[in-house]
Design a protein around this motif. Structure first.
Motif: not given
Length: 185
Positions: A1-12, A25-28, A35-36
């Motif tokens: 199973x693959x879980x995507x961790x989506x970083x939802x900001x585009x601000x510099x 890191x915590x999830x891994x 689970x990946x």
């Protein structure tokens, strides 16, 4: 199973990068069997505003970016959305990116990690409505980081240890729900 961790900001120089890396890191490190976890930065996708005219000279590249975003999101069985709170809601770039999706994310589960003055709780409420409209089930537990207590000078991420309890419960729910939703897709 693959879980995507989506970083939802585009601000510099955003806080989402540090929060997203912590979550990844915590999830891994949990070593969930089968689970990946994959970290995806929304800022890597230059998505135009949905419905806006795309200049001919960049149309091919833009269409390729949209396709790549769609395929990346379709490849996951579940999601952790890192949701910064801007003006009591999610950021416009994340909302726009979600507007490009429907069948790619339907009948999947999502969890939310927020940060802001109140830990991103209003962004989470906003996200639940948006994801519900896309056919995504949101787990009840979330993880919330306060700019006042989990960041130094509101910019250097220093999460309190108690956040690990919330993150564990949230990920337990997400893995369970994502496994269940696999049976109906």
């Amino acid at each position: 199973m693959k879980i995507g961790i989506i970083s939802g900001s585009v601000r510099e120089q955003n806080n989402a990068t540090a929060v997203s890396e912590w979550v990844h890191n915590f999830a891994t490190q949990r070593n969930d069997e089968g689970v990946d976890y994959e970290l995806v930065h929304l800022s890597d996708y230059e998505l135009p505003l949905l419905g806006a005219r795309i200049p001919e000279k960049v149309k091919e590249k833009t269409m390729s970016t949209i396709k790549n975003w769609s395929e990346k999101m379709a490849s996951f069985d579940g999601y952790v959305f890192i949701t910064p709170e801007y003006n009591h809601a999610i950021g416009g770039a994340l909302k726009n990116a979600l507007d490009y999706l429907k069948p790619e994310v339907a009948n999947k589960a999502a969890a939310m990690v927020g940060y802001g003055g109140l830990g991103g709780t209003r962004a989470h409420a906003n996200m639940r409505l948006i994801l519900g409209g896309l056919g995504v089930a949101t787990v009840p537990r979330s993880t919330n980081f306060s700019l006042m207590t989990d960041f130094e000078n509101m910019s250097i991420f220093k999460p309190n240890a108690y956040n690990e309890v919330n993150a564990n419960g949230m990920l337990d729910d997400l893995v369970l729900w994502s496994q269940a939703f696999q049976t109906i897709r």
